[in-house]
Design a protein around this motif. Structure first.
Motif, PDB file in Angstrom:
ATOM      1  N   ILE A   1       0.836  -1.204   0.000  1.00  0.00           N
ATOM      2  CA  ILE A   1       0.000   0.000   0.000  1.00  0.00           C
ATOM      3  C   ILE A   1       0.873   1.257   0.000  1.00  0.00           C
ATOM      4  O   ILE A   1       0.534   2.268  -0.608  1.00  0.00           O
ATOM      5  N   PHE A   2       2.048   1.184   0.652  1.00  0.00           N
ATOM      6  CA  PHE A   2       2.954   2.339   0.610  1.00  0.00           C
ATOM      7  C   PHE A   2       3.412   2.616  -0.821  1.00  0.00           C
ATOM      8  O   PHE A   2       3.501   3.760  -1.255  1.00  0.00           O
ATOM      9  N   GLN A   3       3.708   1.546  -1.554  1.00  0.00           N
ATOM     10  CA  GLN A   3       4.182   1.724  -2.929  1.00  0.00           C
ATOM     11  C   GLN A   3       3.066   2.231  -3.847  1.00  0.00           C
ATOM     12  O   GLN A   3       3.317   3.028  -4.754  1.00  0.00           O
ATOM     13  N   VAL A   4       1.836   1.781  -3.578  1.00  0.00           N
ATOM     14  CA  VAL A   4       0.707   2.294  -4.357  1.00  0.00           C
ATOM     15  C   VAL A   4       0.466   3.769  -4.025  1.00  0.00           C
ATOM     16  O   VAL A   4       0.204   4.594  -4.913  1.00  0.00           O
ATOM     17  N   MET A   5       0.561   4.116  -2.728  1.00  0.00           N
ATOM     18  CA  MET A   5       0.371   5.513  -2.326  1.00  0.00           C
ATOM     19  C   MET A   5       1.434   6.404  -2.978  1.00  0.00           C
ATOM     20  O   MET A   5       1.147   7.522  -3.414  1.00  0.00           O
ATOM     21  N   GLU A   6       2.665   5.896  -3.051  1.00  0.00           N
ATOM     22  CA  GLU A   6       3.735   6.672  -3.697  1.00  0.00           C
ATOM     23  C   GLU A   6       3.352   6.998  -5.134  1.00  0.00           C
ATOM     24  O   GLU A   6       3.478   8.151  -5.574  1.00  0.00           O
ATOM     25  N   PHE A   7       2.868   6.006  -5.864  1.00  0.00           N
ATOM     26  CA  PHE A   7       2.496   6.226  -7.266  1.00  0.00           C
ATOM     27  C   PHE A   7       1.322   7.204  -7.384  1.00  0.00           C
ATOM     28  O   PHE A   7       1.320   8.086  -8.251  1.00  0.00           O
ATOM     29  N   MET A   8       0.338   7.064  -6.495  1.00  0.00           N
ATOM     30  CA  MET A   8      -0.826   7.949  -6.569  1.00  0.00           C
ATOM     31  C   MET A   8      -0.472   9.391  -6.217  1.00  0.00           C
ATOM     32  O   MET A   8      -1.049  10.334  -6.766  1.00  0.00           O
ATOM     33  N   PHE A   9       0.484   9.576  -5.313  1.00  0.00           N
ATOM     34  CA  PHE A   9       0.868  10.937  -4.932  1.00  0.00           C
ATOM     35  C   PHE A   9       1.556  11.677  -6.082  1.00  0.00           C
ATOM     36  O   PHE A   9       1.592  12.907  -6.083  1.00  0.00           O
ATOM     37  N   ILE A  10       2.111  10.936  -7.031  1.00  0.00           N
ATOM     38  CA  ILE A  10       2.677  11.593  -8.218  1.00  0.00           C
ATOM     39  C   ILE A  10       1.596  12.394  -8.944  1.00  0.00           C
ATOM     40  O   ILE A  10       1.850  13.472  -9.484  1.00  0.00           O
ATOM     41  N   PHE A  11       0.353  11.870  -8.926  1.00  0.00           N
ATOM     42  CA  PHE A  11      -0.741  12.545  -9.616  1.00  0.00           C
ATOM     43  C   PHE A  11      -1.459  13.550  -8.711  1.00  0.00           C
ATOM     44  O   PHE A  11      -1.974  14.564  -9.189  1.00  0.00           O
ATOM     45  N   ILE A  12      -1.501  13.265  -7.408  1.00  0.00           N
ATOM     46  CA  ILE A  12      -2.291  14.106  -6.488  1.00  0.00           C
ATOM     47  C   ILE A  12      -1.549  15.388  -6.096  1.00  0.00           C
ATOM     48  O   ILE A  12      -2.128  16.484  -6.123  1.00  0.00           O
ATOM     49  N   ILE A  13      -0.284  15.257  -5.727  1.00  0.00           N
ATOM     50  CA  ILE A  13       0.425  16.406  -5.154  1.00  0.00           C
ATOM     51  C   ILE A  13       0.583  17.582  -6.125  1.00  0.00           C
ATOM     52  O   ILE A  13       0.400  18.741  -5.717  1.00  0.00           O
ATOM     53  N   PRO A  14       0.909  17.361  -7.413  1.00  0.00           N
ATOM     54  CA  PRO A  14       0.974  18.527  -8.313  1.00  0.00           C
ATOM     55  C   PRO A  14      -0.328  19.315  -8.393  1.00  0.00           C
ATOM     56  O   PRO A  14      -0.311  20.527  -8.598  1.00  0.00           O
ATOM     57  N   LEU A  15      -1.470  18.631  -8.215  1.00  0.00           N
ATOM     58  CA  LEU A  15      -2.752  19.334  -8.227  1.00  0.00           C
ATOM     59  C   LEU A  15      -2.901  20.223  -6.995  1.00  0.00           C
ATOM     60  O   LEU A  15      -3.608  21.236  -7.030  1.00  0.00           O
ATOM     61  N   LEU A  16      -2.244  19.817  -5.896  1.00  0.00           N
ATOM     62  CA  LEU A  16      -2.310  20.616  -4.661  1.00  0.00           C
ATOM     63  C   LEU A  16      -1.330  21.789  -4.691  1.00  0.00           C
ATOM     64  O   LEU A  16      -1.612  22.857  -4.150  1.00  0.00           O
ATOM     65  N   THR A  17      -0.177  21.581  -5.297  1.00  0.00           N
ATOM     66  CA  THR A  17       0.887  22.596  -5.230  1.00  0.00           C
ATOM     67  C   THR A  17       0.874  23.586  -6.395  1.00  0.00           C
ATOM     68  O   THR A  17       1.530  24.626  -6.314  1.00  0.00           O
ATOM     69  N   MET A  18       0.141  23.275  -7.458  1.00  0.00           N
ATOM     70  CA  MET A  18       0.261  24.094  -8.673  1.00  0.00           C
ATOM     71  C   MET A  18      -0.120  25.550  -8.459  1.00  0.00           C
ATOM     72  O   MET A  18       0.372  26.448  -9.148  1.00  0.00           O
ATOM     73  N   LYS A  19      -0.984  25.827  -7.473  1.00  0.00           N
ATOM     74  CA  LYS A  19      -1.447  27.212  -7.311  1.00  0.00           C
ATOM     75  C   LYS A  19      -0.663  27.998  -6.267  1.00  0.00           C
ATOM     76  O   LYS A  19      -0.904  29.199  -6.087  1.00  0.00           O
ATOM     77  N   LEU A  20       0.281  27.353  -5.569  1.00  0.00           N
ATOM     78  CA  LEU A  20       0.942  27.997  -4.432  1.00  0.00           C
ATOM     79  C   LEU A  20       1.515  29.370  -4.788  1.00  0.00           C
ATOM     80  O   LEU A  20       1.313  30.346  -4.064  1.00  0.00           O
ATOM     81  N   PHE A  21       2.235  29.438  -5.906  1.00  0.00           N
ATOM     82  CA  PHE A  21       2.743  30.739  -6.358  1.00  0.00           C
ATOM     83  C   PHE A  21       2.066  31.186  -7.653  1.00  0.00           C
ATOM     84  O   PHE A  21       1.892  32.380  -7.885  1.00  0.00           O
ATOM     85  N   ALA A  22       1.711  30.235  -8.510  1.00  0.00           N
ATOM     86  CA  ALA A  22       1.122  30.591  -9.808  1.00  0.00           C
ATOM     87  C   ALA A  22      -0.157  31.407  -9.642  1.00  0.00           C
ATOM     88  O   ALA A  22      -0.404  32.359 -10.397  1.00  0.00           O
ATOM     89  N   GLU A  23      -0.974  31.045  -8.652  1.00  0.00           N
ATOM     90  CA  GLU A  23      -2.213  31.788  -8.425  1.00  0.00           C
ATOM     91  C   GLU A  23      -1.933  33.210  -7.954  1.00  0.00           C
ATOM     92  O   GLU A  23      -2.613  34.155  -8.362  1.00  0.00           O
ATOM     93  N   GLU A  24      -0.921  33.357  -7.089  1.00  0.00           N
ATOM     94  CA  GLU A  24      -0.548  34.699  -6.609  1.00  0.00           C
ATOM     95  C   GLU A  24      -0.148  35.581  -7.788  1.00  0.00           C
ATOM     96  O   GLU A  24      -0.506  36.764  -7.854  1.00  0.00           O
ATOM     97  N   LYS A  25       0.593  34.999  -8.730  1.00  0.00           N
ATOM     98  CA  LYS A  25       1.054  35.783  -9.881  1.00  0.00           C
ATOM     99  C   LYS A  25      -0.093  36.129 -10.821  1.00  0.00           C
ATOM    100  O   LYS A  25      -0.190  37.262 -11.293  1.00  0.00           O
ATOM    101  N   SER A  26      -0.947  35.150 -11.097  1.00  0.00           N
ATOM    102  CA  SER A  26      -2.051  35.398 -12.029  1.00  0.00           C
ATOM    103  C   SER A  26      -3.050  36.399 -11.453  1.00  0.00           C
ATOM    104  O   SER A  26      -3.688  37.148 -12.189  1.00  0.00           O
ATOM    105  N   ASN A  27      -3.190  36.416 -10.101  1.00  0.00           N
ATOM    106  CA  ASN A  27      -4.119  37.362  -9.464  1.00  0.00           C
ATOM    107  C   ASN A  27      -3.484  38.720  -9.201  1.00  0.00           C
ATOM    108  O   ASN A  27      -4.161  39.645  -8.737  1.00  0.00           O
ATOM    109  N   GLY A  28      -2.170  38.817  -9.443  1.00  0.00           N
ATOM    110  CA  GLY A  28      -1.486  40.086  -9.212  1.00  0.00           C
ATOM    111  C   GLY A  28      -1.175  40.375  -7.753  1.00  0.00           C
ATOM    112  O   GLY A  28      -0.881  41.524  -7.400  1.00  0.00           O
ATOM    113  N   THR A  29      -1.237  39.355  -6.904  1.00  0.00           N
ATOM    114  CA  THR A  29      -0.974  39.557  -5.471  1.00  0.00           C
ATOM    115  C   THR A  29       0.457  39.199  -5.085  1.00  0.00           C
ATOM    116  O   THR A  29       0.838  39.356  -3.935  1.00  0.00           O
TER     117      THR A  29
END
Length: 236
Positions: A51-79
C-alpha cells in the motif's frame, strides 16, 4: 518564525475555506481505502508494504494538483508583488507556503494510520516496518511538495506548473526502469536517482542514512531554488 507560522495558518485557512481541500481529502482517502482492501484481500498479509508503494504512485498525480497554485495563483491574481513587499522575506514566504502544504499532506497521511489497526486486528504486523514505511512515504511526499512549490514559482499558469511537476516526478519515479540500458557508475546513479529505490527500503523496514539524505537534500535544493526563483522574479 512566528511570521512563517502566521503565513502557514493563513494558507491553511485558505485551503479549508474552499471545498477543494475536503474534496481532495475525501477522494484520496476513498481511493486509498479501496486499494488497501484490494491489496489485503489479494496478498493475505498483515503488511502495508504494497500500500505504501501504491500511495507513492498515486501521490505523483495528487500532489501537483495541490501545489500548482501555491505561487502561480498569486502571480495570475497580481498579489505576488503585494506579498513580496510585505514584512515577510522571500525565505519566510517559501517556508510558510511549504509548511502549509506539508501540514495538509501530513493530515492526509495521518488519516491512513487506521490501516495499521485493521491489519493488527487480523494478525501480528511488524510495527517497525510499518512505522518505517510511514516515515518513508511522508518524506517522499515532502519532496514532491517541494518540487511542486518550485515549479509553481516558475510560472503564473497553474496548468503549466502541474505539467512541469508531473514531468519531473515521472523522471524521478521511472528512472530506475532504465538501469538495464546502462552499467557501472551510470547504473548506480540511475538507481539512486529514483524515488522508488529509496521508498522500497523504508517499506521493508530498512532506514539508511543515504535514503534520509536523499530526501532531505532534494527538499533543501528545491526550497533554495524556489527562494532564488521568487527573489529574482524568474516568471517575468
Amino acid at each position: 518564525m512566528h511570521k512563517v507560522l502566521a503565513l502557514t495558518k493563513k494558507e491553511l485557512h485558505g485551503y479549508f475555506s474552499s471545498p477543494i481541500a475536503y474534496l481532495v481529502l475525501i477522494a484520496s482517502l476513498s481511493l486509498f481505502n479501496m486499494l488497501f482492501f484490494m491489496i489485503i484481500d489479494q496478498n493475505r498479509e498483515v503488511s502495508l508494504r504494497d500500500i505504501f508503494q501504491v500511495m507513492e504512485f498515486m501521490f505523483i498525480f495528487i500532489i501537483p494538483l495541490l501545489t500548482m497554485k501555491l505561487f502561480a495563483e498569486e502571480k495570475s491574481n497580481g498579489t505576488m508583488e503585494f506579498l513580496l513587499t510585505s514584512p515577510l522575506t522571500p525565505t519566510m514566504i517559501v517556508l510558510g507556503k511549504y509548511l502549509s502544504m506539508l501540514v495538509f499532506y501530513s493530515l492526509l497521511i495521518a488519516l491512513t494510520s487506521v490501516y495499521y489497526f485493521i491489519v493488527e486486528y487480523y494478525g501480528d504486523p511488524d510495527v517497525y516496518s510499518i512505522l518505517s514505511g510511514y516515515i518513508g512515504i511522508w518524506l517522499e511526499g515532502a519532496l514532491f511538495i517541494a518540487i511542486g512549490l518550485l515549479t509553481s514559482s516558475w510560472t503564473r499558469n497553474q496548468i503549466i506548473a502541474a505539467m512541469t511537476s508531473y514531468l519531473i516526478l515521472f523522471i524521478l519515479y521511472f528512472s530506475s526502469t532504465f538501469t538495464k540500458y546502462v552499467t557501472g557508475f551510470a547504473e548506480t546513479f540511475v538507481t539512486q536517482f529514483s524515488t522508488r529505490t529509496h521508498l522500497e527500503n523504508f517499506a521493508i523496514g530498512m532506514i539508511t542514512a543515504s535514503d534520509i539524505i536523499y530526501y532531505l537534500a532534494g527538499i533543501l535544493l528545491c526550497l533554495v531554488l524556489t527562494r532564488i526563483s521568487i527573489d529574482h522574479r524568474v516568471w517575468q
